[in-house]
Design a protein around this motif. Structure first.
Motif, PDB file in Angstrom:
ATOM      1  N   ALA A   5       0.825  -1.213   0.000  1.00  0.00           N
ATOM      2  CA  ALA A   5       0.000   0.000   0.000  1.00  0.00           C
ATOM      3  C   ALA A   5       0.856   1.258   0.000  1.00  0.00           C
ATOM      4  CB  ALA A   5      -0.918   0.014   1.212  1.00  0.00           C
ATOM      5  N   CYS A  44       1.451   3.495   5.936  1.00  0.00           N
ATOM      6  CA  CYS A  44       0.711   2.952   7.084  1.00  0.00           C
ATOM      7  C   CYS A  44      -0.073   4.063   7.758  1.00  0.00           C
ATOM      8  CB  CYS A  44       1.684   2.263   8.051  1.00  0.00           C
ATOM      9  SG  CYS A  44       3.004   3.329   8.667  1.00  0.00           S
ATOM     10  N   THR A  45      -0.243   3.969   9.057  1.00  0.00           N
ATOM     11  CA  THR A  45      -1.024   4.960   9.808  1.00  0.00           C
ATOM     12  C   THR A  45      -0.359   6.334   9.794  1.00  0.00           C
ATOM     13  OG1 THR A  45      -0.545   3.219  11.406  1.00  0.00           O
ATOM     14  CG2 THR A  45      -2.634   4.304  11.609  1.00  0.00           C
ATOM     15  N   HIS A  66       0.029   7.327   5.331  1.00  0.00           N
ATOM     16  CA  HIS A  66      -1.292   7.528   4.721  1.00  0.00           C
ATOM     17  C   HIS A  66      -2.236   8.262   5.675  1.00  0.00           C
ATOM     18  CE1 HIS A  66      -0.782   5.662   0.931  1.00  0.00           C
ATOM     19  NE2 HIS A  66      -0.623   4.430   1.357  1.00  0.00           N
ATOM     20  N   GLY A  67      -2.194   7.877   6.946  1.00  0.00           N
ATOM     21  CA  GLY A  67      -3.124   8.460   7.912  1.00  0.00           C
ATOM     22  C   GLY A  67      -2.792   9.907   8.228  1.00  0.00           C
ATOM     23  N   ILE A  84      -3.958  12.257   5.014  1.00  0.00           N
ATOM     24  CA  ILE A  84      -5.246  12.914   5.261  1.00  0.00           C
ATOM     25  C   ILE A  84      -5.050  14.428   5.402  1.00  0.00           C
ATOM     26  CG2 ILE A  84      -7.165  13.143   6.900  1.00  0.00           C
ATOM     27  CD1 ILE A  84      -6.889  10.194   7.534  1.00  0.00           C
ATOM     28  N   PRO A 117      -6.235  11.751  -1.905  1.00  0.00           N
ATOM     29  CA  PRO A 117      -7.236  10.697  -2.123  1.00  0.00           C
ATOM     30  C   PRO A 117      -6.696   9.308  -1.780  1.00  0.00           C
ATOM     31  CG  PRO A 117      -7.117  12.161  -4.028  1.00  0.00           C
ATOM     32  CD  PRO A 117      -5.986  12.538  -3.126  1.00  0.00           C
ATOM     33  N   ARG A 118      -5.406   9.068  -2.106  1.00  0.00           N
ATOM     34  CA  ARG A 118      -4.816   7.764  -1.787  1.00  0.00           C
ATOM     35  C   ARG A 118      -4.711   7.551  -0.279  1.00  0.00           C
ATOM     36  NH1 ARG A 118      -1.634   4.703  -4.887  1.00  0.00           N
ATOM     37  NH2 ARG A 118       0.037   4.711  -3.368  1.00  0.00           N
ATOM     38  N   ALA A 178      -8.224   6.958   1.067  1.00  0.00           N
ATOM     39  CA  ALA A 178      -8.728   5.637   0.674  1.00  0.00           C
ATOM     40  C   ALA A 178      -8.028   4.549   1.480  1.00  0.00           C
ATOM     41  CB  ALA A 178      -8.503   5.414  -0.826  1.00  0.00           C
ATOM     42  N   ALA A 179      -6.696   4.634   1.575  1.00  0.00           N
ATOM     43  CA  ALA A 179      -5.939   3.630   2.331  1.00  0.00           C
ATOM     44  C   ALA A 179      -6.440   3.582   3.771  1.00  0.00           C
ATOM     45  CB  ALA A 179      -4.444   3.954   2.297  1.00  0.00           C
ATOM     46  N   PHE A 208      -9.663   1.744   4.056  1.00  0.00           N
ATOM     47  CA  PHE A 208      -9.532   0.290   3.914  1.00  0.00           C
ATOM     48  C   PHE A 208      -8.873  -0.355   5.131  1.00  0.00           C
ATOM     49  CE2 PHE A 208     -10.062   1.219  -0.696  1.00  0.00           C
ATOM     50  CZ  PHE A 208     -11.144   0.380  -0.921  1.00  0.00           C
ATOM     51  N   TYR A 209      -7.821   0.275   5.701  1.00  0.00           N
ATOM     52  CA  TYR A 209      -7.204  -0.401   6.850  1.00  0.00           C
ATOM     53  C   TYR A 209      -8.047  -0.275   8.122  1.00  0.00           C
ATOM     54  CZ  TYR A 209      -4.483   3.930   8.110  1.00  0.00           C
ATOM     55  OH  TYR A 209      -4.062   5.188   8.449  1.00  0.00           O
ATOM     56  N   LEU A 210      -8.833   0.795   8.217  1.00  0.00           N
ATOM     57  CA  LEU A 210      -9.753   0.871   9.357  1.00  0.00           C
ATOM     58  C   LEU A 210     -10.832  -0.208   9.244  1.00  0.00           C
ATOM     59  CD1 LEU A 210     -10.323   4.712   9.854  1.00  0.00           C
ATOM     60  CD2 LEU A 210      -9.185   3.141  11.431  1.00  0.00           C
ATOM     61  N   LEU A 211     -11.339  -0.369   8.027  1.00  0.00           N
ATOM     62  CA  LEU A 211     -12.364  -1.398   7.785  1.00  0.00           C
ATOM     63  C   LEU A 211     -11.819  -2.782   8.132  1.00  0.00           C
ATOM     64  CD1 LEU A 211     -15.141  -2.204   6.421  1.00  0.00           C
ATOM     65  CD2 LEU A 211     -13.814  -2.502   4.325  1.00  0.00           C
TER      66      LEU A 211
END
Lengths: 143, 143
Positions: free
Chosen positions: B99, B102-103, B106-107, B111, B116-117, B120-121, B124-127
């Motif tokens: 990916a 990580c947090t 991406h986090g 954010i 957008p990536r 989105a990432a 998906f990792y929260l889900l």
């Protein structure tokens, strides 16, 4: 000079992870435990972290160059590809299972005992396995 | 509704984490992603900047233990099920490299840039993290 500031960033990052409680795997799992005893702490951590970073991005994108001369990283193309989705799903599954992600795994290695070390070694093994797995996914997708 | 002191510590720690990321971006011109910094050393893709990466990791690993004595207790509360720890480490290692974050990368960094990536990432990792806790904690009871 680069390495001094890099060390300072790492030190601050680790301190923040400790102070925020994110080195405690039960707090991370508590956040993900929507169907159990849900713990909202992680939302405060993420919110608190995004705040200064949002300001930093505004400054960085205006200046275009960092203090030590490196160009500010370009925005990646906004493409949500296969590897981003598969990788994030795998990462999330592991994150929920143990309650550790790469940052806290490193920050807690000095006091995390044998389990922490086992996690870190496994994570590094996974990182080594990632390039061939990525190629394998590409082959399957083309087939 | 009462305010849990953990939330305040979470917010405070989060601000420190965000400041670390801001420092790394504005001074070094790099994105503070733990999995990327480590992963580049592990698979060789980041060897040209190894000093900067290693300095970050040294700060991240070595500094938090100095603050541990200020707490009455610091416990990662990691599960004693070492098979789960190994599986989780492998998933986190492979997943974050596929990916590309990580947090932290991406986090926190994604954010805050409204990437957008990154968003989105994180979705998906929260889900996957939520499903993972539901499955392994509540249904299978292995952690």
């Amino acid at each position: 000079m680069r390495n001094v500031f890099s060390f300072l960033s790492g030190a601050l990052f680790g301190t923040g992870l400790l102070v925020s409680g994110m080195v405690d795997t039960t707090k991370v799992q508590g956040w993900l435990d929507v169907f159990g005893a849900w713990d909202p702490t992680l939302a405060f951590v993420l919110g608190g972290a995004i705040l200064p970073m949002a300001i930093a991005w505004r400054i960085a994108e205006r200046r275009k160059v960092a203090v030590l001369g490196t160009a500010i990283p370009e925005r990646a193309a906004p493409k949500v590809g296969r590897n981003l989705i598969i990788g994030s799903l795998m990462f999330g599954a592991g994150w929920g299972l143990a309650g550790l992600c790469p940052g806290p795994a490193l920050a807690s290695i000095g006091f995390g005992g044998v389990g922490g070390a086992v996690f870190l070694v496994s994570m590094i093994a996974g990182m080594l396995a990632a390039p061939p797995i990525s190629q394998g996914i590409d082959r399957v997708a083309r087939a | 509704m009462t305010i849990d002191p953990d939330w305040i510590w979470g917010l405070f720690g989060g601000l420190i984490i965000g400041s670390a990321a801001a420092l790394y971006l504005l001074v070094n011109g790099r994105i503070m992603g733990a999995s990327g910094i480590v992963g580049g050393l592990v698979d060789g893709s980041g060897w040209s900047t190894w000093r900067e990466r290693l300095s970050f990791i040294v700060g991240l690993v070595a500094i938090p233990p100095f603050f541990v004595p200020f707490y009455s207790e610091v416990n990662t509360n990691l599960t004693g099920n070492l098979w789960a720890v190994i599986a989780a480490g492998l998933l986190v290692g492979v997943g974050t490299r596929l990916a590309n974050g990580c947090t932290s990368g991406h986090g926190v960094c994604g954010i805050s840039r409204l990437s957008p990536r990154g968003m989105a990432a994180t979705g998906f990792y929260l889900l996957a993290g939520g499903v993972s806790v539901l499955l392994f904690k509540h249904i299978l009871g292995v952690v």
